[in-house]
Design an enzyme around this catalytic site. Structure first.
Site, PDB file in Angstrom:
ATOM      1  N   SER A 128       0.612  -0.900  -0.505  1.00  0.00           N
ATOM      2  CA  SER A 128      -0.316   0.152   0.114  1.00  0.00           C
ATOM      3  C   SER A 128       0.592   0.976   0.297  1.00  0.00           C
ATOM      4  O   SER A 128       1.453   1.090   0.540  1.00  0.00           O
ATOM      5  CB  SER A 128      -0.614   0.599   1.048  1.00  0.00           C
ATOM      6  OG  SER A 128      -2.313   1.410   1.040  1.00  0.00           O
ATOM      7  N   LYS A 182      -4.479  -6.838   3.574  1.00  0.00           N
ATOM      8  CA  LYS A 182      -4.278  -5.474   2.515  1.00  0.00           C
ATOM      9  C   LYS A 182      -5.779  -5.197   1.757  1.00  0.00           C
ATOM     10  O   LYS A 182      -5.982  -4.087   1.824  1.00  0.00           O
ATOM     11  CB  LYS A 182      -3.783  -5.848   1.265  1.00  0.00           C
ATOM     12  CG  LYS A 182      -3.196  -4.554   0.248  1.00  0.00           C
ATOM     13  CD  LYS A 182      -2.763  -3.816   0.170  1.00  0.00           C
ATOM     14  CE  LYS A 182      -3.361  -2.530  -0.265  1.00  0.00           C
ATOM     15  NZ  LYS A 182      -3.599  -2.567  -1.820  1.00  0.00           N
ATOM     16  N   HIS A 185      -7.592  -2.902   4.551  1.00  0.00           N
ATOM     17  CA  HIS A 185      -7.253  -2.214   4.502  1.00  0.00           C
ATOM     18  C   HIS A 185      -7.465  -1.214   3.508  1.00  0.00           C
ATOM     19  O   HIS A 185      -7.733  -0.069   3.758  1.00  0.00           O
ATOM     20  CB  HIS A 185      -5.672  -1.928   3.909  1.00  0.00           C
ATOM     21  CG  HIS A 185      -5.019  -0.318   3.956  1.00  0.00           C
ATOM     22  ND1 HIS A 185      -5.467  -0.008   2.663  1.00  0.00           N
ATOM     23  CD2 HIS A 185      -3.881   0.171   4.714  1.00  0.00           C
ATOM     24  CE1 HIS A 185      -4.262   1.285   2.584  1.00  0.00           C
ATOM     25  NE2 HIS A 185      -4.139   1.037   3.437  1.00  0.00           N
ATOM     26  N   ASN A 186      -7.876  -1.854   2.573  1.00  0.00           N
ATOM     27  CA  ASN A 186      -8.720  -0.764   1.563  1.00  0.00           C
ATOM     28  C   ASN A 186     -10.369  -0.655   1.821  1.00  0.00           C
ATOM     29  O   ASN A 186     -10.703   0.825   1.471  1.00  0.00           O
ATOM     30  CB  ASN A 186      -8.563  -1.565   0.329  1.00  0.00           C
ATOM     31  CG  ASN A 186      -7.139  -1.669  -0.951  1.00  0.00           C
ATOM     32  OD1 ASN A 186      -5.609  -1.665   0.407  1.00  0.00           O
ATOM     33  ND2 ASN A 186      -7.268  -1.336  -2.231  1.00  0.00           N
ATOM     34  N   GLU A 189     -10.357   2.260   4.360  1.00  0.00           N
ATOM     35  CA  GLU A 189      -9.416   3.166   3.395  1.00  0.00           C
ATOM     36  C   GLU A 189     -11.247   3.456   2.875  1.00  0.00           C
ATOM     37  O   GLU A 189     -11.311   4.851   2.871  1.00  0.00           O
ATOM     38  CB  GLU A 189      -8.929   3.009   1.934  1.00  0.00           C
ATOM     39  CG  GLU A 189      -8.111   3.884   0.860  1.00  0.00           C
ATOM     40  CD  GLU A 189      -7.532   3.337   0.230  1.00  0.00           C
ATOM     41  OE1 GLU A 189      -6.397   3.068   0.008  1.00  0.00           O
ATOM     42  OE2 GLU A 189      -8.109   4.729  -0.492  1.00  0.00           O
TER      43      GLU A 189
HETATM   44  P1  NBP Z   1      -1.229  -2.181 -13.959  1.00  0.00           P
HETATM   45  O1  NBP Z   1      -2.071  -2.546 -13.089  1.00  0.00           O
HETATM   46  O2  NBP Z   1      -1.252  -0.892 -14.917  1.00  0.00           O
HETATM   47  O3  NBP Z   1       0.077  -3.571 -14.917  1.00  0.00           O
HETATM   48  C1  NBP Z   1       0.254  -3.366 -15.534  1.00  0.00           C
HETATM   49  C2  NBP Z   1       1.993  -4.126 -15.670  1.00  0.00           C
HETATM   50  O4  NBP Z   1       1.328  -6.058 -16.286  1.00  0.00           O
HETATM   51  C3  NBP Z   1       2.630  -4.031 -16.485  1.00  0.00           C
HETATM   52  O5  NBP Z   1       3.718  -4.088 -16.562  1.00  0.00           O
HETATM   53  C4  NBP Z   1       2.603  -4.936 -18.032  1.00  0.00           C
HETATM   54  O6  NBP Z   1       3.941  -5.289 -18.549  1.00  0.00           O
HETATM   55  C5  NBP Z   1       2.320  -6.587 -17.407  1.00  0.00           C
HETATM   56  N1  NBP Z   1       1.167  -7.330 -18.055  1.00  0.00           N
HETATM   57  C6  NBP Z   1      -0.192  -7.002 -18.674  1.00  0.00           C
HETATM   58 BR1  NBP Z   1      -1.055  -5.771 -17.911  1.00  0.00          BR
HETATM   59  N2  NBP Z   1      -0.188  -8.677 -18.303  1.00  0.00           N
HETATM   60  C7  NBP Z   1       0.540  -9.442 -18.413  1.00  0.00           C
HETATM   61  C8  NBP Z   1       1.234 -10.198 -18.772  1.00  0.00           C
HETATM   62  N3  NBP Z   1       0.171 -11.858 -19.499  1.00  0.00           N
HETATM   63  N4  NBP Z   1       1.953 -11.469 -18.867  1.00  0.00           N
HETATM   64  C9  NBP Z   1       3.581 -10.350 -18.200  1.00  0.00           C
HETATM   65  N5  NBP Z   1       3.207  -8.859 -17.769  1.00  0.00           N
HETATM   66  C10 NBP Z   1       2.013  -8.126 -17.707  1.00  0.00           C
HETATM   67  O7  NBP Z   1       0.946  -1.684 -13.212  1.00  0.00           O
HETATM   68  P2  NBP Z   1       0.191  -0.925 -11.938  1.00  0.00           P
HETATM   69  O8  NBP Z   1      -0.380   0.162 -11.902  1.00  0.00           O
HETATM   70  O9  NBP Z   1       1.866  -0.356 -11.691  1.00  0.00           O
HETATM   71  O10 NBP Z   1      -0.047  -1.880 -11.022  1.00  0.00           O
HETATM   72  C11 NBP Z   1       0.369  -3.045 -10.604  1.00  0.00           C
HETATM   73  C12 NBP Z   1       0.281  -4.154  -9.415  1.00  0.00           C
HETATM   74  O11 NBP Z   1       0.085  -3.358  -8.135  1.00  0.00           O
HETATM   75  C13 NBP Z   1      -0.938  -4.439  -9.827  1.00  0.00           C
HETATM   76  O12 NBP Z   1      -1.760  -5.560  -8.541  1.00  0.00           O
HETATM   77  C14 NBP Z   1      -1.748  -3.020  -8.858  1.00  0.00           C
HETATM   78  O13 NBP Z   1      -3.322  -3.953  -8.563  1.00  0.00           O
HETATM   79  C15 NBP Z   1      -1.030  -2.857  -8.043  1.00  0.00           C
HETATM   80  N6  NBP Z   1      -1.062  -1.882  -6.968  1.00  0.00           N
HETATM   81  C16 NBP Z   1      -1.555  -0.861  -7.380  1.00  0.00           C
HETATM   82  C17 NBP Z   1      -1.118   0.027  -6.095  1.00  0.00           C
HETATM   83  C18 NBP Z   1      -1.035   1.605  -7.658  1.00  0.00           C
HETATM   84  O14 NBP Z   1      -1.494   2.714  -7.217  1.00  0.00           O
HETATM   85  N7  NBP Z   1      -0.424   1.650  -8.585  1.00  0.00           N
HETATM   86  C19 NBP Z   1      -0.529   0.411  -5.318  1.00  0.00           C
HETATM   87  C20 NBP Z   1      -0.530  -0.622  -4.403  1.00  0.00           C
HETATM   88  C21 NBP Z   1      -0.737  -2.312  -5.542  1.00  0.00           C
HETATM   89  P3  NBP Z   1       3.075  -4.908 -20.010  1.00  0.00           P
HETATM   90  O15 NBP Z   1       3.683  -3.486 -20.096  1.00  0.00           O
HETATM   91  O16 NBP Z   1       4.084  -5.818 -21.251  1.00  0.00           O
HETATM   92  O17 NBP Z   1       2.062  -4.510 -21.006  1.00  0.00           O
END
Ligand code: NBP
Length: 483
Positions: A128, A182, A185-186, A189
């Site tokens: 988080s 987690k 937590h959400n 939130e």
């Molecule tokens: P995203 O949730 O937008 O995911 C994008 C990533 O997933 C890219 O690296 C993409 O690769 C990869 N990907 C996908 Br889509 N399909 C794939 C596959 N079949 N094989 C390999 N890679 C694949 O990214 P994020 O916002 O950085 O979040 C990452 C994780 O963290 C998520 O699970 C999210 O729920 C969690 N999270 C996010 C936050 C936040 O504030 N954003 C906070 C806490 C947790 P590509 O570049 O090749 O498309």
């Protein structure tokens, strides 16, 4: 192999966590992303990090020291399963695979089982703090086996946020425990945000204060017992002026709140576990209501009080009202957290996790979205009484609720009379009064259930299970327990 840890998935979260890891003494970080451009970009933009880029899963595995440790930060769901499969093809038994995405905890339980059967360690970890937290220090909620924690503990402690000298990470429990915590937590939130939004709305409608003036109120609240990240950013959002129109930004943002689903999971899971997280549920449903413009009767077709023509409170009356809203917010917030911790306790009992609730409250003090002063009080409560059945019955919270009580009731009554929706305020108070009630009308419901379905009832004055012959002579008979 030169890297001691690797990150798969280099969108915002993965690349920031990779940079955070690389900035710590002793870490060399391998990085891999499905599409090559993100890897190239990250490595080019951050030469200081000394990343070891990989362009295939084979290269990624070859660059990692054994036992290999890989953190997956990809889109939750199918993509996570796909990456786990790829890693298992190139890793060896004993290696550690961490999923830091927002996985549903039941998926984590399933994945851990499947991955363990093939000899790998699997850790589902809640992360988080958004992108800034990932870079500067998130709150981390790892589950998984004890063996993995031995290796991972020092690395995770080094990248986590720090609250009063303590890193915001603890081994939550086995398999899905981290993602479960987690999720809750959400959920908390969602409730916290809804309560803050209701407080803002009540103050604005009752006093006619401008968003900038209300920003000052929140900034002031942030110096007291409500001090928290969400209160702080609320002041920032309310102060923001739209460059295009010159009006407060909050007045030009469409009033429909989105959701990515974790709040809904918290409520669905609570229903399965039989835990009344009514404040969190109201927050989830308030967002749903906002997002159905076709159902909202903005044209005034539904009758009710019209506050647009009413007098506004001014001077000392306005100040007194604002203080009452503050107390109502604090009391409702205590209820929301109490319900959330109740869900964690019930989840731990159901899934056989041994979760230290005090430790959970401590790792939420920094790094995450619900970070707040207040969490120290929760930690104190569980330290004094680890088996506390209902958090809000801890002496500190009983004192706070005693102080807030009259204001809380007054605000809920005023909101109802003025026709201002305050679902989370009202439902929190109803929950509190439900806990207080000596007798609940559940007795009548049990009578109704016995009438139409012979569901039986217990009596307050003797043991056993009973049924009234409703369609016969209405005498009572002893029955088998079919509750
Ligand atoms: P995203 O949730 O937008 O995911 C994008 C990533 O997933 C890219 O690296 C993409 O690769 C990869 N990907 C996908 Br889509 N399909 C794939 C596959 N079949 N094989 C390999 N890679 C694949 O990214 P994020 O916002 O950085 O979040 C990452 C994780 O963290 C998520 O699970 C999210 O729920 C969690 N999270 C996010 C936050 C936040 O504030 N954003 C906070 C806490 C947790 P590509 O570049 O090749 O498309």
């Amino acid at each position: 192999p030169t890297a001691n840890i690797g990150v798969v998935g280099l969108a915002v979260m993965g690349s920031n966590l990779a940079r955070n890891l690389a900035s710590r003494e002793g870490n060399t970080v391998a990085v891999y992303n499905r599409s090559r451009s993100k890897t190239d970009e990250l490595v080019a933009e951050h030469p200081e990090a000394g990343f070891v880029p990989a362009f295939s899963y084979e290269e990624f595995a070859a660059s990692l020291q054994k036992p290999r440790t890989a953190l997956i930060m990809v889109k939750a769901g199918g993509p996570t399963d796909a990456v786990i499969d790829e890693l298992m093809n190139v890793f060896e038994p004993g290696d550690i695979i961490i999923d830091g995405g927002n996985a549903l905890f039941t998926d984590t339980i399933r994945r851990e089982k499947a991955v363990r059967e093939r000899g790998f360690n699997f850790v589902g970890m809640g992360v988080s703090g958004g992108e800034e937290g990932a870079l500067l220090g998130p709150s981390l909620m790892p589950g998984g086996p004890d063996e993995a924690w031995v290796t991972l503990g020092p690395i995770l402690r080094s990248i986590a946020a720090v609250a009063e000298g303590e890193p915001c990470v603890t081994h939550i429990g086995h398999d899905g425990a981290g993602h479960f915590v987690k999720m809750v937590h959400n959920g908390i939130e969602y409730a916290d945000m809804q309560l803050i939004a209701e407080a803002y709305d009540l103050i604005r409608r009752a006093t006619g204060a401008s968003p900038a003036e209300i920003a000052d109120v929140f900034a002031e609240w942030n110096t007291g017992e409500l001090e928290s990240y969400l209160i702080e950013i609320t002041a920032e959002v309310l102060r923001q002026v739209d460059a295009e129109t010159g009006t407060p930004l909050v007045d030009v943002i469409l009033d429909q709140a989105g959701a990515k689903g974790t709040g809904g999971w918290t409520v669905q899971t609570a229903i399965d576990l039989g835990v009344p997280v009514s404040g969190i549920a109201e927050a989830v449903f308030a967002r749903s209501l906002s997002s159905h413009p076709e159902q909202r009767s903005i044209s005034g077709a539904l009758p009710g009080p019209d506050d647009s023509t009413g007098e506004h409170l001014t001077g000392a009356d306005a100040d007194a009202f604002i203080e009452q809203v503050r107390l109502a917010l604090y009391a409702s917030k205590i209820v929301a957290y109490s319900q959330g911790f109740d869900e964690i306790r019930a989840g731990a009992a159901h899934y056989d996790w041994s979760i230290d609730l005090g430790a959970v409250s401590k790792i939420w003090r920094a790094g995450c979205i619900i970070r707040a002063q207040f969490l120290n009080r929760i930690a104190d409560a569980y330290e004094a009484e680890p088996d506390l059945a209902v958090l809000l019955t801890a002496p500190y919270f009983v004192d706070a609720l005693t102080r807030a009580q009259d204001a809380w009731r007054n605000i809920v009554a005023l909101a109802a009379a003025a026709g201002i929706p305050a679902p989370a305020f009202s439902s929190s108070l109803a929950y509190y009064d439900g806990l207080r009630a000596r007798r609940l009308p559940a007795a009548l419901i049990q009578g109704q259930r016995d009438f139409f379905g012979a569901h039986t009832y217990k009596r307050i004055d003797k043991d056993g299970t009973f049924h009234t012959l409703w369609s016969g002579d209405r005498t009572e008979v002893e029955a088998e327990d079919t509750h």
